[in-house]
Scaffold this motif. Sequence first.
Motif, short mmCIF file in Angstrom:
data_model
loop_
_atom_site.label_atom_id
_atom_site.label_comp_id
_atom_site.label_asym_id
_atom_site.label_seq_id
_atom_site.Cartn_x
_atom_site.Cartn_y
_atom_site.Cartn_z
N THR A 1 0.83 -1.20 0.00
CA THR A 1 0.00 0.00 0.00
C THR A 1 0.86 1.25 0.00
N ASP A 2 1.90 1.25 0.84
CA ASP A 2 2.81 2.40 0.88
C ASP A 2 3.50 2.61 -0.45
N LYS A 3 3.94 1.52 -1.06
CA LYS A 3 4.63 1.63 -2.35
C LYS A 3 3.68 2.17 -3.42
N ALA A 4 2.46 1.66 -3.46
CA ALA A 4 1.49 2.11 -4.46
C ALA A 4 1.12 3.57 -4.24
N LYS A 5 0.90 3.93 -2.99
CA LYS A 5 0.57 5.32 -2.67
C LYS A 5 1.73 6.23 -3.08
N GLU B 1 7.44 18.88 -4.08
CA GLU B 1 7.18 18.38 -2.74
C GLU B 1 6.37 17.09 -2.79
N LEU B 2 5.38 17.03 -3.66
CA LEU B 2 4.57 15.83 -3.81
C LEU B 2 5.42 14.66 -4.33
N GLN B 3 6.34 14.96 -5.24
CA GLN B 3 7.24 13.93 -5.74
C GLN B 3 8.10 13.38 -4.59
N ARG B 4 8.62 14.27 -3.76
CA ARG B 4 9.44 13.84 -2.62
C ARG B 4 8.63 13.00 -1.65
N GLU B 5 7.40 13.41 -1.39
CA GLU B 5 6.53 12.62 -0.50
C GLU B 5 6.31 11.23 -1.07
N GLY B 6 6.12 11.16 -2.38
CA GLY B 6 5.92 9.87 -3.03
C GLY B 6 7.14 8.97 -2.89
N LYS B 7 8.30 9.55 -3.08
CA LYS B 7 9.53 8.76 -2.93
C LYS B 7 9.70 8.31 -1.49
#
Length: 54
Positions: free
Chosen positions: A5-9, A24-30
């Motif tokens: 779930t964490d990976k998909a999110k 910032e959203l990209q960093r949160e995703g990573k």
Amino acid sequence: MSESTDKAKGRAKEAAGDLTGDDELQREGKADQASGKIKGAVDSAKDKLTGDDD
């Protein structure tokens, strides 16, 4: 949340950040993806220590 779930999110957030140019959203995703990987490693180590590895 679970590892997958964490990976998909994380992948979804990273993609959305890429599409919108939101760094910032990209960093949160990573970070979410890394969190999922860490959870997986911890679960795997725990399984090996307790003898629950399949």
